[in-house]
Design an enzyme around this catalytic site. Structure first.
Site, PDB file in Angstrom:
ATOM      1  N   GLU A  47       0.766  -1.171  -0.022  1.00  0.00           N
ATOM      2  CA  GLU A  47      -0.070   0.137  -0.060  1.00  0.00           C
ATOM      3  C   GLU A  47       0.821   1.244  -0.042  1.00  0.00           C
ATOM      4  OE1 GLU A  47      -4.062  -1.182   2.217  1.00  0.00           O
ATOM      5  OE2 GLU A  47      -2.464  -1.244   3.612  1.00  0.00           O
TER       6      GLU A  47
HETATM    7  C1  ACM Z   1      -2.185  -5.362   4.185  1.00  0.00           C
HETATM    8  O1  ACM Z   1      -3.184  -5.896   4.545  1.00  0.00           O
HETATM    9  N1  ACM Z   1      -1.862  -4.216   3.733  1.00  0.00           N
HETATM   10  C2  ACM Z   1      -0.843  -6.204   3.975  1.00  0.00           C
END
Ligand code: ACM
Length: 504
Positions: free
Chosen positions: A304
């Protein structure tokens, strides 16, 4: 004769024809002292009986390297004796965990049914992850989670040690991190951090339960806290509409430079990719972590990084993974890092997409295998333990196709998640527990149990279709039989109505 209930399902189990072994105050335990101590403490909690250390009608615990592969064990129980043979110390420990599940009531007596078991894990890596960044969880809670996970034959504790909301590990090379970036948690709850000695204590406690610790320092995103300590290393938060929507729904305000972040939006932070000082920081952090982590893996995050350009992301991942590899460790990264062409080719990928992949996440995951490495599978819509249950505790999030039933947590097969990936490409299975809404040990128990047992079975047991025990109907009955054992161990599991819980 019905089979005793064992979770995760063993490779082979046959009910014996004869009478059970009867436990009493006279029962002796002989052999390996560490295994005997582990058995005695659970038996005491479950039955109130104290095992004697002497010869006699006995439970024998032994290690025999010729007994099978690493971590494997055998149990032979009849009316006269119970023999547990591990191929190594870990195998014996797992045999003891199985034995504690075999103990059953017979009227007012306690028995171990006549049985023959030969068992070995399907995958080498079986992990649980605890996020101690969104909410800090003290040492005692971490040790409790190690005990709980080890009882289901998990052998890795992945600690998500850093995130936007806090940095949870003291480092001598970078002391400002815990001085300035550890005080709070999500919602403005109290923060905290582990001293180096406490981290070492976690590592050694885990080792005594045959678990390694996999520490994660999440980078280059999820790094707002770094900027509280070292502002020169972090970009200012970059908030897009999607993040604003999360903030609108969940509150917590927008992240601001130099101020602790206590909300749950993700993707707004990034380290400065073009500055050499960033790589000095990465080298300091992983260098110090490598020196106090005996396990082979250091996790660099990589998920992310929504405010880092693709090009910057790739160059950061290449350098950070090389720093870890040069320390003699194996890097682990979330699957997004598979998009980085220059990633160290030993890097293990951790897949956190859905059981049916979306958005090219499977392509990113396959890249690790194309490099000659392997995957850890953490399908979020099955074994993200922080997803809400369909009914029950008002805890957890729902973004991963949640709510997530126990049946959904169970009903997936590792070799079928990513096309072209087979058992040899899979290092193992890991069940993460993110803690945006999870504040206490009681919260952890409720969210993890019983679903973590489904992840244990995916990691340890034969593939779906290769054992008649590997069905939801079998699993729910076997898990239900464990309820009284879990209660006696103080595990506050969610009494899901999907499971036929035994009452004593
Ligand atoms: C995640 O759930 N961002 C690894």
């Amino acid at each position: 004769m019905s089979l005793p209930s064992v979770v995760p399902a063993p490779a082979s189990i046959e009910a014996g024809p004869g009478e059970p072994f009867r436990l009493s105050g006279e029962t002796a335990v002989t052999g390996d002292a560490a295994a005997a101590a582990a058995l005695s403490s659970v038996l005491q909690a479950r039955t109130g009986l104290t095992l004697a250390r002497r010869d006699g009608a006995a439970i024998a615990l032994r290690v025999d390297p010729s007994a099978g592969a690493a971590e494997s064990y055998r149990i032979a129980a009849d009316a006269a004796s119970v023999v547990v043979t591990g191929a190594d110390a870990a195998g014996l420990f797992y045999g003891v965990q199985t034995l504690t599940q075999l103990v059953a009531r017979d009227g007012e007596e306690w028995i171990i049914p006549a049985v023959t078991i030969a068992d070995a894990p399907r995958f080498a890596y079986r992990g649980v992850m605890l996020d101690v960044a969104r909410h800090f969880h003290p040492l005692a809670t971490v040790k409790g989670y190690i005990d709980r996970a080890a009882s289901l034959k998990f052998n890795a504790l992945h600690l998500h040690l850093t995130d936007d909301q806090g940095w949870r590990l003291q480092l001598e090379s970078r002391p400002e991190l815990t001085e300035h970036a550890a005080a709070t948690s999500v919602g403005g709850d109290p923060g905290g951090f582990y001293t180096k000695d406490e981290y070492r204590e976690i590592v050694s406690y885990a080792a005594s339960r045959h678990m390694i610790v996999v520490p994660e320092i999440d980078m280059p995103g999820h790094t707002h806290a770094v900027g509280l300590a070292y502002p020169e290393l972090a970009e200012d938060p970059s908030v897009n509409d999607e993040m604003r929507e999360i903030i609108r729904l969940h509150g917590g305000g927008e992240p601001a430079p130099g101020e602790p972040y206590t909300g749950i939006a993700v993707g707004f932070s990034s380290l400065k990719i073009g500055d050499e000082a960033t790589y000095d920081f990465v080298a300091d952090v992983f260098g110090e972590l490598a020196a106090m982590t005996p396990g082979p893996y250091l996790h660099l995050g990589g998920d992310e990084s929504l405010s880092t350009s693709d090009e910057d992301f790739a160059s950061f991942i290449a350098r950070a993974s090389a720093i870890i590899a040069d320390l003699g460790k194996t890097p682990v990264a979330w699957h997004e890092a598979g998009a980085a062409a220059g990633i160290a080719d030993t890097t293990i990928g951790q897949y956190w997409g859905f059981v049916t992949p979306t958005g090219g996440m499977d392509d990113r995951a396959r890249a690790f295998v194309a490099n000659g490495s392997q995957l850890i599978l953490s399908p979020a819509d099955a074994i993200y333990l922080d997803m809400q249950y369909p009914s029950g505790p008002q805890l957890g999030l729902a973004w991963a196709n949640g709510p997530t039933s126990v049946e959904r947590a169970y009903s997936w097969e590792p070799s079928e998640v990513i096309a072209g990936i087979e058992d040899a490409d899979i290092l193992g299975v890991e069940a993460p527990l993110w803690t945006e809404t999870i504040r206490t040990e009681a919260d952890i128990d409720l969210m993890a149990f019983p679903r973590v047992a489904a992840a244990a079975e995916a990691g340890w047991s034969p593939a779906t279709g290769e054992s008649e025990l590997r069905t939801w109907e079998s699993f729910r009955a076997r898990v239900g039989a464990l309820g009284p054992l879990w209660t006696s161990l103080g595990i506050g599991f969610h009494p899901s109505d999907e499971i036929p819980w035994a009452d004593r």
